[in-house]
Design an enzyme around this catalytic site. Structure first.
Site, PDB file in Angstrom:
ATOM      1  N   ARG A   1       0.814  -1.207   0.000  1.00  6.83           N
ATOM      2  CA  ARG A   1       0.000   0.000   0.000  1.00  6.83           C
ATOM      3  C   ARG A   1       0.854   1.266   0.000  1.00  6.83           C
ATOM      4  NH1 ARG A   1      -4.059   0.059  -2.293  1.00  6.83           N
ATOM      5  NH2 ARG A   1      -2.982   1.733  -3.357  1.00  6.83           N
TER       6      ARG A   1
ATOM      7  N   LYS B   1       2.449  25.153  -3.624  1.00  8.97           N
ATOM      8  CA  LYS B   1       1.168  24.612  -3.161  1.00  8.97           C
ATOM      9  C   LYS B   1       1.255  23.087  -3.139  1.00  8.97           C
ATOM     10  CE  LYS B   1      -1.321  28.644  -4.834  1.00  8.97           C
ATOM     11  NZ  LYS B   1      -2.295  29.192  -5.812  1.00  8.97           N
TER      12      LYS B   1
ATOM     13  N   LYS C   1       4.254  39.582  -2.365  1.00  3.65           N
ATOM     14  CA  LYS C   1       2.857  39.490  -2.767  1.00  3.65           C
ATOM     15  C   LYS C   1       2.056  40.630  -2.141  1.00  3.65           C
ATOM     16  CE  LYS C   1       1.200  35.279  -3.107  1.00  3.65           C
ATOM     17  NZ  LYS C   1       1.169  35.016  -4.568  1.00  3.65           N
TER      18      LYS C   1
ATOM     19  N   GLU D   1       4.752  40.268  -7.268  1.00  3.06           N
ATOM     20  CA  GLU D   1       3.419  40.027  -7.805  1.00  3.06           C
ATOM     21  C   GLU D   1       2.745  41.360  -8.102  1.00  3.06           C
ATOM     22  OE1 GLU D   1       0.204  37.169  -6.061  1.00  3.06           O
ATOM     23  OE2 GLU D   1      -0.160  39.158  -5.222  1.00  3.06           O
TER      24      GLU D   1
ATOM     25  N   ASP E   1      -0.427  38.545 -11.943  1.00  2.00           N
ATOM     26  CA  ASP E   1      -1.436  37.767 -11.233  1.00  2.00           C
ATOM     27  C   ASP E   1      -2.840  37.973 -11.784  1.00  2.00           C
ATOM     28  OD1 ASP E   1      -2.316  36.054  -9.095  1.00  2.00           O
ATOM     29  OD2 ASP E   1      -3.087  37.830  -8.094  1.00  2.00           O
TER      30      ASP E   1
END
Length: 280
Positions: free
Chosen positions: A101, A136, A168, A196, A217
């Protein structure tokens, strides 16, 4: 393993098996399988996939049966058709079925990422734009997931918070302005400064302040095309935000250097891969 030299494979295998075995053992295999029984199995894909994770699967089998015989039939990065055999294993039935597994979960997950990545790479073929992954990723699996995107043909973006500054909207809000945020990064001696921007009027201030890379963005293709023209090749440009397989080609055709796609590691479905007893 093609860039996984810094990944602590032995620790990953130990902790994954420990999670599965808990405080005891594989009660099913211990109760049902005679100690001397052998297992000859074939790992195969029921889907058409791009393969990733076979060396890691092998490590699971070897951890529980050091004498296992493994024959790898394809390599990571190969595109295979549905029904393809990936590797053969032969060894202790108890050990291999206990490791099954963990080995399959890893190959299914990483091959799913590699397969989706290859679809995005193929969608922008010929445009000159490079596909990037993002941060991410699942906690603890970043190196593996980014390895899988490379197997699919993408280029790794930042590996973490340490290898580039990415300024950002929240950084800008706290710093007070794009210029102030970038200026502080420059003063701190940061070499790679990604900024960004989501408006065209932010581009020139960011460049004048010292940005070395612009992340455009959530811009639609017409705005991206205008942004690329404004930048004029002074720094690389990266389109990001909500990119899908059906939209990436139009985005790439605007002339951006890169397109980054979070869903490669966020949303790729696991590949359908199994391990079955080899029939004589």
């Amino acid at each position: 393993m093609n860039g996984l030299e810094t990944f602590d494979l032995s620790s990953f295998v130990r902790s994954t098996l420990a999670e599965d075995l808990g405080p005891g053992t594989d009660v099913t295999s211990q109760a049902v399988i005679p100690a001397e029984a052998r297992f000859d199995g074939v790992m195969d894909s029921r889907d058409a996939i791009v393969v990733a994770g076979l060396p890691i699967a092998e490590a699971f089998f070897r951890a529980l049966d050091p004498d296992v015989t493994i024959e790898r039939l394809v390599e990571d990065g190969d595109a295979v058709q549905a029904g393809s055999d990936l590797l053969r294993v032969s060894g202790s039935a108890r050990a291999l079925l206990t490791a099954e597994r963990s080995a399959l979960n890893t190959v299914q997950h990483l091959s799913g990422i590699a397969t989706m990545t290859r679809q995005y790479v193929d969608a922008i073929a010929g445009t000159g734009t490079t596909l990037l992954d993002t941060r991410k990723t699942l906690p603890g699996l970043r190196l593996l997931e980014k390895y899988a995107t490379r197997m699919g043909g993408a280029t790794n973006h930042r590996m973490g918070l340490w290898d580039a500054a990415m300024i950002k909207d929240n950084h800008v809000a706290v710093a007070g302005s794009v210029e102030a945020a970038v200026g502080r990064a420059v003063a701190a001696g940061v070499e790679r400064i990604i900024v960004e921007v989501d408006r065209l009027d932010q581009i020139e201030p960011a460049l004048q302040a010292g940005a070395t890379h612009l992340l455009l963005d959530n811009m639609a293709p017409p705005m991206l095309r205008e942004a690329v023209t404004m930048v004029g090749g002074r720094v690389p440009t990266e389109a990001s935000g909500g990119v899908r397989l059906d939209t990436i080609r139009a985005i790439a055709e605007t002339g951006v250097t890169y397109v980054s796609v979070g869903r490669l590691t966020q949303s790729a479905p696991a590949a359908d891969i199994g391990l079955d007893l080899a029939l004589a």
